[in-house]
Design a protein around this motif. Sequence first.
Motif, PDB file in Angstrom:
ATOM      1  N   ASN A 119      -4.450   1.953   0.755  1.00 12.73           N
ATOM      2  CA  ASN A 119      -3.634   3.032   0.886  1.00 12.73           C
ATOM      3  C   ASN A 119      -3.910   3.662   2.357  1.00 12.73           C
ATOM      4  O   ASN A 119      -5.012   4.087   2.824  1.00 12.73           O
ATOM      5  CB  ASN A 119      -3.749   4.173  -0.088  1.00 12.73           C
ATOM      6  CG  ASN A 119      -3.201   3.668  -1.564  1.00 12.73           C
ATOM      7  OD1 ASN A 119      -2.692   2.706  -1.576  1.00 12.73           O
ATOM      8  ND2 ASN A 119      -3.697   4.097  -2.461  1.00 12.73           N
ATOM      9  N   TYR A 157       0.784  -1.349  -0.081  1.00  8.56           N
ATOM     10  CA  TYR A 157       0.099  -0.110  -0.029  1.00  8.56           C
ATOM     11  C   TYR A 157       0.904   1.060  -0.023  1.00  8.56           C
ATOM     12  O   TYR A 157       1.989   1.220   0.312  1.00  8.56           O
ATOM     13  CB  TYR A 157      -1.091  -0.064   1.122  1.00  8.56           C
ATOM     14  CG  TYR A 157      -0.293   0.171   2.591  1.00  8.56           C
ATOM     15  CD1 TYR A 157       0.127   1.388   3.059  1.00  8.56           C
ATOM     16  CD2 TYR A 157       0.039  -1.083   3.119  1.00  8.56           C
ATOM     17  CE1 TYR A 157       0.736   1.257   4.449  1.00  8.56           C
ATOM     18  CE2 TYR A 157       0.468  -1.029   4.595  1.00  8.56           C
ATOM     19  CZ  TYR A 157       0.882   0.284   5.184  1.00  8.56           C
ATOM     20  OH  TYR A 157       1.484   0.297   6.461  1.00  8.56           O
ATOM     21  N   GLY A 189      -2.119  -5.377  -0.718  1.00  6.16           N
ATOM     22  CA  GLY A 189      -3.179  -6.056  -1.651  1.00  6.16           C
ATOM     23  C   GLY A 189      -2.357  -7.559  -2.122  1.00  6.16           C
ATOM     24  O   GLY A 189      -1.403  -7.685  -1.574  1.00  6.16           O
ATOM     25  N   LYS A 209      -1.532  -9.869  -5.776  1.00 10.25           N
ATOM     26  CA  LYS A 209      -1.662 -10.134  -7.180  1.00 10.25           C
ATOM     27  C   LYS A 209      -1.649 -11.420  -7.389  1.00 10.25           C
ATOM     28  O   LYS A 209      -0.672 -12.114  -6.843  1.00 10.25           O
ATOM     29  CB  LYS A 209      -0.325  -9.230  -7.699  1.00 10.25           C
ATOM     30  CG  LYS A 209      -0.537  -9.419  -9.275  1.00 10.25           C
ATOM     31  CD  LYS A 209       0.717  -8.614  -9.884  1.00 10.25           C
ATOM     32  CE  LYS A 209       0.815  -7.318  -9.658  1.00 10.25           C
ATOM     33  NZ  LYS A 209       1.785  -6.728 -10.650  1.00 10.25           N
ATOM     34  N   SER A 251      -3.293 -10.824 -12.505  1.00 16.05           N
ATOM     35  CA  SER A 251      -4.516  -9.927 -11.853  1.00 16.05           C
ATOM     36  C   SER A 251      -4.480  -9.540 -10.601  1.00 16.05           C
ATOM     37  O   SER A 251      -3.671 -10.232  -9.855  1.00 16.05           O
ATOM     38  CB  SER A 251      -5.618 -10.755 -12.531  1.00 16.05           C
ATOM     39  OG  SER A 251      -5.757 -11.912 -11.830  1.00 16.05           O
ATOM     40  N   ILE A 252      -4.825  -8.659 -10.215  1.00 17.98           N
ATOM     41  CA  ILE A 252      -5.038  -8.060  -8.732  1.00 17.98           C
ATOM     42  C   ILE A 252      -6.066  -8.883  -8.106  1.00 17.98           C
ATOM     43  O   ILE A 252      -7.566  -8.857  -8.612  1.00 17.98           O
ATOM     44  CB  ILE A 252      -5.234  -6.693  -8.549  1.00 17.98           C
ATOM     45  CG1 ILE A 252      -4.214  -5.886  -9.323  1.00 17.98           C
ATOM     46  CG2 ILE A 252      -5.340  -6.300  -7.163  1.00 17.98           C
ATOM     47  CD1 ILE A 252      -2.694  -5.974  -8.833  1.00 17.98           C
ATOM     48  N   SER A 253      -6.034 -10.011  -7.171  1.00 14.79           N
ATOM     49  CA  SER A 253      -7.187 -10.512  -6.615  1.00 14.79           C
ATOM     50  C   SER A 253      -7.566  -9.815  -5.405  1.00 14.79           C
ATOM     51  O   SER A 253      -8.731  -9.951  -4.649  1.00 14.79           O
ATOM     52  CB  SER A 253      -6.640 -11.936  -6.259  1.00 14.79           C
ATOM     53  OG  SER A 253      -5.490 -11.882  -5.429  1.00 14.79           O
ATOM     54  N   LYS A 254      -6.710  -8.650  -4.579  1.00  7.30           N
ATOM     55  CA  LYS A 254      -7.272  -7.911  -3.893  1.00  7.30           C
ATOM     56  C   LYS A 254      -6.504  -6.582  -3.892  1.00  7.30           C
ATOM     57  O   LYS A 254      -5.145  -6.292  -3.857  1.00  7.30           O
ATOM     58  CB  LYS A 254      -6.849  -8.397  -2.227  1.00  7.30           C
ATOM     59  CG  LYS A 254      -7.291  -7.799  -0.988  1.00  7.30           C
ATOM     60  CD  LYS A 254      -6.887  -8.356   0.141  1.00  7.30           C
ATOM     61  CE  LYS A 254      -7.054  -7.346   1.315  1.00  7.30           C
ATOM     62  NZ  LYS A 254      -6.106  -7.467   2.304  1.00  7.30           N
ATOM     63  N   GLU A 255      -7.188  -5.368  -4.047  1.00  6.82           N
ATOM     64  CA  GLU A 255      -6.574  -4.217  -4.250  1.00  6.82           C
ATOM     65  C   GLU A 255      -6.052  -3.735  -2.756  1.00  6.82           C
ATOM     66  O   GLU A 255      -6.374  -3.972  -1.953  1.00  6.82           O
ATOM     67  CB  GLU A 255      -7.650  -3.117  -4.519  1.00  6.82           C
ATOM     68  CG  GLU A 255      -8.271  -3.315  -6.041  1.00  6.82           C
ATOM     69  CD  GLU A 255      -7.099  -2.900  -7.174  1.00  6.82           C
ATOM     70  OE1 GLU A 255      -6.499  -2.118  -6.679  1.00  6.82           O
ATOM     71  OE2 GLU A 255      -7.378  -3.288  -8.289  1.00  6.82           O
TER      72      GLU A 255
END
Length: 158
Positions: A152, A97, A121, A123, A145-149
Amino acid sequence: MEYKRLKIIVPILIFLVSIGGYSILKKELINLVTKDEEKKVSTFKSTVKDVLDENNIKYDKDDKISPSLDTKLKSNMRIRVVEVTNEIEKEYIEVPYETTVLEDKNLIKGKKEIKVKGENGKKELSYEVTYHDGKLVDKKLYKESISKEPINQVINKG
């Protein structure tokens, strides 16, 4: 009596020669190499495919077989079957973050306060992998792909 025996044997020999020549009567010594072992086998079969089937060697369209399945057998021939496995493997990595600092006139000068706690997050990396006899021979990035953003972090500073 001997003449009657010849009358029977000659047509049988003519038939055998007509369906494949003398090779059908010839026994070959073959070296079979698979992931698990190398062994010598004797066979009356005529092609690589026939000898693999005769010895219950399992293979599919992805496997590498040399020489090819339709190759005629020769004495002391070496047949190698390489099991090829294609899979998708996933790997996860952390996405750090970011931190933002905001001026807050309501706070005492120099004091900091966390307004939003940050969280990393995740990826997901998907790879196409190929194994030959269980050993990795190729690995290509297939999808990312991003599995969890990440969330911040926000800090208020006086």
